[in-house]
Design an enzyme around this catalytic site. Structure first.
Site, PDB file in Angstrom:
ATOM      1  CB  CYS A 152      -4.333   5.303 -58.263  1.00 24.79           C
ATOM      2  SG  CYS A 152      -2.579   4.603 -57.926  1.00 24.79           S
ATOM      3  CE1 TYR A 185      -8.936 -10.281 -37.314  1.00 27.95           C
ATOM      4  CE2 TYR A 185      -9.654  -8.461 -35.804  1.00 27.95           C
ATOM      5  CZ  TYR A 185      -9.679 -10.009 -36.609  1.00 27.95           C
ATOM      6  OH  TYR A 185     -10.841 -10.361 -35.396  1.00 27.95           O
TER       7      TYR A 185
HETATM    8  N1  LLP Z   1     -13.278 -15.997 -33.384  1.00 27.21           N
HETATM    9  C1  LLP Z   1     -14.005 -16.162 -34.752  1.00 27.21           C
HETATM   10  C2  LLP Z   1     -14.458 -17.521 -34.726  1.00 27.21           C
HETATM   11  C3  LLP Z   1     -13.850 -14.995 -35.601  1.00 27.21           C
HETATM   12  O1  LLP Z   1     -14.620 -15.258 -36.716  1.00 27.21           O
HETATM   13  C4  LLP Z   1     -13.261 -14.094 -34.601  1.00 27.21           C
HETATM   14  C5  LLP Z   1     -13.134 -12.814 -36.094  1.00 27.21           C
HETATM   15  C6  LLP Z   1     -12.170 -14.459 -33.510  1.00 27.21           C
HETATM   16  C7  LLP Z   1     -12.959 -15.044 -32.721  1.00 27.21           C
HETATM   17  C8  LLP Z   1     -11.966 -13.462 -33.061  1.00 27.21           C
HETATM   18  O2  LLP Z   1     -12.861 -12.016 -32.880  1.00 27.21           O
HETATM   19  P1  LLP Z   1     -11.896 -10.678 -32.448  1.00 27.21           P
HETATM   20  O3  LLP Z   1     -11.474 -10.740 -30.907  1.00 27.21           O
HETATM   21  O4  LLP Z   1     -10.630 -10.300 -32.682  1.00 27.21           O
HETATM   22  O5  LLP Z   1     -12.936  -8.955 -32.237  1.00 27.21           O
HETATM   23  N2  LLP Z   1     -11.800  -8.065 -40.029  1.00 27.21           N
HETATM   24  C9  LLP Z   1     -12.644  -7.125 -39.330  1.00 27.21           C
HETATM   25  C10 LLP Z   1     -12.467  -8.643 -37.950  1.00 27.21           C
HETATM   26  C11 LLP Z   1     -13.227  -9.578 -38.877  1.00 27.21           C
HETATM   27  C12 LLP Z   1     -12.971 -10.755 -37.402  1.00 27.21           C
HETATM   28  C13 LLP Z   1     -13.646 -11.702 -37.910  1.00 27.21           C
HETATM   29  N3  LLP Z   1     -13.841 -13.164 -37.198  1.00 27.21           N
HETATM   30  C14 LLP Z   1     -11.824  -5.934 -38.710  1.00 27.21           C
HETATM   31  O6  LLP Z   1     -10.867  -5.851 -39.343  1.00 27.21           O
HETATM   32  O7  LLP Z   1     -12.516  -5.279 -38.097  1.00 27.21           O
END
Ligand code: LLP
Length: 431
Positions: free
Chosen positions: A362, A390
């Protein structure tokens, strides 16, 4: 953009993991999260090969916040990776799945006493401390030597969406370096006999395509470690540079390969160690998105096709309304994230039409502002690509919608790894 094992089968349908996407939609219902298990496993192996050939003492730790459930824990454990958990719930999932405890790292900017107790009882690989309160809390709770790491804000301003940037000067994460907090934290930890410092950690952000940001992070961490050595005589056996490598959401995205990422990061670490004459530490990386995003798709069924009278500049006038939206993937609304759609039924047909794909909630919940597809009708099934990271982990029951199921596909077999919620599940906590 064909990702993982996706292809067109003999019936002209989209196939993933040897399973016909249309049959999956009929058998398990829609919306449906589909996990291409071979694509995920291949990516884990690609990560290990890229890093371990160049630097065998690399710890590859999957960031479970991207997507976590028991089956995923088993796949990640099976592939020999570690697991970063960012909450009591993620830790509980890992423990229930019998994930090897010594390979679990606990993260978070505010770990409660309960979460710290859980981690201590489970005797996990490392608790990554974020702030002084946590040092105090752990000091009070830990009675035996406890492996920890310190998270440092490396002052690297990576180019990405501001909401997923974490390593800059003005950030809530980690001990800041410029104001001396990071040094005070090292001093305090080195004086606490129950806290065994394994090394330093940083994470500069997510969906980062420019490798120079990782070079800056690695260089900054060695510079920091070197100053710590000069001040306290402590030499870090491990530097973890976090995750953050970008993935392909649309054909415009050109993320670096895992090989290029490994080469650049290891090269930067070695160069900085040489510059500071610092003994080369083991390397840690924490990929979340770049391990699992491209292995996931979401199948939706079209519930309505609408032509609007007014055309907004550069946006199609035809809407497709699907049976999901912001509750199963809030990323387009939160970050303006872009995605690519593929027709599941007429997967081989040319993309001659443009549509705006909208959710059924909505409010205005776009999934894709401008999707190129073959002519599409009510009842058709479409796949939104690259939803492995995510999406489920950030899903909600907004509008009291039950969450979709997740199905892992591999070699023509499909197994439900997370069941579809029912209306009773949605009501379960009501009193
Ligand atoms: N290590 C730490 C301490 C983190 O905080 C994160 C992601 C990662 C590793 C992994 O990062 P990646 O490789 O996935 O980029 N919700 C957001 C993304 C938030 C990421 C948070 N931390 C989105 O949907 O884009």
């Amino acid at each position: 953009m064909w990702l993982g094992t996706q292809r067109v089968n003999a019936r002209g349908h989209l196939e993933i993991g040897g399973c016909d996407a249309l049959e999956l939609a009929e058998r398990f219902g829609t919306p449906l999260y589909v996990l291409d298990e071979d694509a995920l496993r291949r990516r884990c192996r690609e990560y290990r090969a890229a890093f371990e050939t160049l630097k065998p003492d690399t710890e590859i730790v999957y960031a479970g916040k991207a997507a976590l459930n028991r089956a995923l824990c088993q796949i990640i454990a099976d592939e020999g990776l570690g697991l970063d958990v960012a909450s009591g719930g993620e830790l509980y999932t890992a423990l229930q799945a019998d994930f090897p405890r010594e390979r679990i790292h606990l993260h978070g900017v505010y770990k409660t006493e309960t979460e710290l107790q859980m981690a201590l009882q489970a005797d996990i690989g490392a608790i990554v401390i974020d702030n002084f309160e946590e040092i105090r809390r752990l000091h009070a709770l830990a009675h035996t030597p406890t492996p920890i790491m310190l998270r440092v804000a490396p002052e690297v301003d990576a180019e990405t969406h501001p909401l997923i940037r974490t390593g800059q000067r003005d950030s809530k994460f980690g001990f800041h370096w410029l104001n001396g907090d990071a040094y005070r934290a090292v001093e305090s930890v080195l004086q606490t006999p129950t806290l065994m410092l394994r090394g330093f950690h940083c994470h500069i952000g997510s969906q980062i395509s420019d490798l120079s940001a990782f070079v800056s992070a690695a260089t900054a961490m060695v510079e920091f470690a070197d100053t710590v050595r000069q001040r306290f005589g402590y030499i870090a056996p491990l530097l973890n540079i976090g995750g953050g490598l970008a993935v392909r959401y649309t054909p415009d995205d050109q993320p670096p390969s895992v090989q290029a990422y490994a080469q650049t990061l290891i090269g930067a670490l070695r160069e900085a160690c040489e510059q500071y004459r610092y003994p080369e530490p083991a390397l840690g990386v924490e990929p979340g998105r770049s391990l699992i995003a491209e292995a996931g798709v979401t199948l939706y069924r079209i519930g309505a096709v609408k032509q609007v009278p007014h055309e907004q500049p550069n946006l199609p006038r035809k809407y497709l309304i699907v049976d999901g939206g912001v509750s199963d993937n809030p990323r387009p609304q939160m970050y303006g994230a872009r995605y690519t759609a593929r027709h599941a039924t007429r997967a081989a047909e040319p993309h001659t039409c443009t549509y705006r794909i909208m959710g059924k909630h909505c409010e205005t919940d776009p999934i894709i502002d401008c999707a190129y597809l073959p002519e599409t009708h009510t009842g058709d099934v479409i796949a939104v690509l690259t939803t492995g990271a995510y999406a489920y982990s950030m899903s909600s029951n907004y509008n009291r919608y039950p969450r979709p199921a997740m199905v892992a596909v591999r070699g023509g077999e499909a197994r439900v790894i997370v069941a579809r919620e029912t209306y009773d599940d949605v009501l379960r906590m009501d009193r």
